[in-house]
Structure formats: C-alpha cells, structure tokens
Design an enzyme around this catalytic site. Structure first.
Site, PDB file in Angstrom:
ATOM      1  N   ASP A  35       0.851  -1.197   0.000  1.00 23.45           N
ATOM      2  CA  ASP A  35       0.000   0.000   0.000  1.00 23.45           C
ATOM      3  C   ASP A  35       0.884   1.244   0.000  1.00 23.45           C
ATOM      4  OD1 ASP A  35      -3.215   0.523   0.972  1.00 23.45           O
ATOM      5  OD2 ASP A  35      -1.819   2.199   1.105  1.00 23.45           O
ATOM      6  N   ILE A  36       0.475   2.236  -0.773  1.00 23.73           N
ATOM      7  CA  ILE A  36       1.273   3.456  -0.919  1.00 23.73           C
ATOM      8  C   ILE A  36       1.254   4.300   0.355  1.00 23.73           C
ATOM      9  CG2 ILE A  36      -0.500   5.022  -1.861  1.00 23.73           C
ATOM     10  CD1 ILE A  36       1.563   5.668  -4.106  1.00 23.73           C
ATOM     11  N   ASN A  97     -12.938  -3.495   2.164  1.00 22.28           N
ATOM     12  CA  ASN A  97     -13.940  -2.437   2.193  1.00 22.28           C
ATOM     13  C   ASN A  97     -14.801  -2.518   0.934  1.00 22.28           C
ATOM     14  OD1 ASN A  97     -12.882  -1.248   4.608  1.00 22.28           O
ATOM     15  ND2 ASN A  97     -11.235  -0.339   3.394  1.00 22.28           N
ATOM     16  N   GLU A 105     -12.357   3.203  -1.373  1.00 23.26           N
ATOM     17  CA  GLU A 105     -11.865   4.303  -2.212  1.00 23.26           C
ATOM     18  C   GLU A 105     -11.616   3.856  -3.643  1.00 23.26           C
ATOM     19  OE1 GLU A 105      -8.346   5.925  -0.388  1.00 23.26           O
ATOM     20  OE2 GLU A 105      -9.392   6.207   1.528  1.00 23.26           O
ATOM     21  N   VAL A 106     -11.103   2.660  -3.797  1.00 21.23           N
ATOM     22  CA  VAL A 106     -10.737   2.185  -5.140  1.00 21.23           C
ATOM     23  C   VAL A 106     -11.714   1.072  -5.538  1.00 21.23           C
ATOM     24  CG1 VAL A 106      -8.927   1.179  -6.561  1.00 21.23           C
ATOM     25  CG2 VAL A 106      -8.310   2.737  -4.698  1.00 21.23           C
ATOM     26  N   HIS A 110     -10.206  -5.542  -3.506  1.00 20.70           N
ATOM     27  CA  HIS A 110      -8.880  -5.753  -2.902  1.00 20.70           C
ATOM     28  C   HIS A 110      -9.045  -6.112  -1.442  1.00 20.70           C
ATOM     29  CE1 HIS A 110      -9.950  -1.483  -2.625  1.00 20.70           C
ATOM     30  NE2 HIS A 110      -9.307  -1.448  -1.463  1.00 20.70           N
ATOM     31  N   HIS A 112      -6.914  -5.850   2.112  1.00 20.02           N
ATOM     32  CA  HIS A 112      -5.757  -5.315   2.840  1.00 20.02           C
ATOM     33  C   HIS A 112      -5.277  -6.403   3.789  1.00 20.02           C
ATOM     34  CE1 HIS A 112      -6.824  -0.893   2.173  1.00 20.02           C
ATOM     35  NE2 HIS A 112      -7.983  -1.483   1.892  1.00 20.02           N
TER      36      HIS A 112
END
Ligand code: AMP
Length: 127
Positions: A35-36, A97, A105-106, A110, A112
C-alpha cells in the site's frame, strides 16, 4: 446485483502497467503490492487481475481458479511476511472495504493485509 466496473480506477491502471507498483507477489490471476500509504509495518493489498468491483462481486462471479488463486496468494503473503499467528508471527488482519458504508476508495476488489504491530479493536468510533 449487476456491477459496473470502472476501468479507469487506479488498480486497473496498475494491472495494465500504466502506473508502477511495489509488487510483493504475482500469480496467474492475482497481484499483491505494498500500500502506498501503509497503516502498519506490513500493509499489502491483494487484488484479482479480473475486473471485479468488490468482494461479493468476486465471490459470486469469479471462476473457481481465480478464487483459489486469490486465496492461496493471501496465504502465501501471510507466510512470506511472517504474520501467521504462533511462535514466530503475531497475527494480522484482513480487511475488504466495499461501497459507501465500507468506505471503499478504489472500486476494484482488494483485500488489505495488515500486521507487524498490535492493530487494536476491529472497529473504532460510532461512524
Ligand atoms: P480502500 O479504501 O479499501 O479502497 O483502500 C484503497 C487503498 O489503496 C488505500 O489504502 C490507499 O492507500 C491505496 N492506494 C491508492 N493508490 C495506490 C497506489 N498507487 N499504490 C498502492 N496503494 C494505493
């Protein structure tokens, strides 16, 4: 419910090689990268290469091969990062999420994987 996939989302761009990523693992159907904006010493995102919006979309519509590959990748990353609860690793949390209430958000499915420190209770605050 039919989902409409936005192929301009940032993870779609990563999958097309249009923007870079810090790859942790790549398999036939799955990509995992750091993760960025990490929220813990280990913060890896695991995404299917297929166009799925969220977890239920993936769970209902992905092929058995994609689902197996994705879950095996999650297991491999926990092993690679020494997160497995026990004598060596102290455990981890997976989060997926979805949508507005999940504060996604994206809009590309995905998971995490977070670990490397105590993570506190599952939910904080009343929202
Ligand atoms: P979510 O709220 O579950 O959709 O989380 C999206 C995650 O993607 C956040 O933790 C972001 O920090 C992360 N993220 C956004 N852009 C990138 C990127 N280019 N590379 C890696 N992680 C990213």
């Amino acid at each position: 419910m039919p989902y409409s996939y936005d192929d301009q989302n940032i993870f779609a761009k990563i999958l097309r090689g249009e923007i870079p990523n810090d790859t942790v693992l790549e398999t036939e159907h799955t990509l995992a990268f750091n993760d960025i904006q990490p929220q813990a010493p280990v913060h890896v995102l695991v995404i299917p290469k297929g166009a799925y919006v969220c977890h239920d979309h993936f769970a209902l519509e992905a092929s058995d091969a994609e689902i197996i590959d994705f879950n095996r990748a999650v297991g491999q990353i926990c092993s690679m990062k020494n997160l497995q609860p026990g004598e060596d690793g102290a455990g981890y949390r997976t989060i997926a999420n979805a949508g507005e209430h999940g504060v996604q958000e994206v809009p590309h499915f995905h998971i995490h994987i977070l670990g490397g420190r105590p993570l506190g209770r599952m939910l904080s605050g009343s929202g």
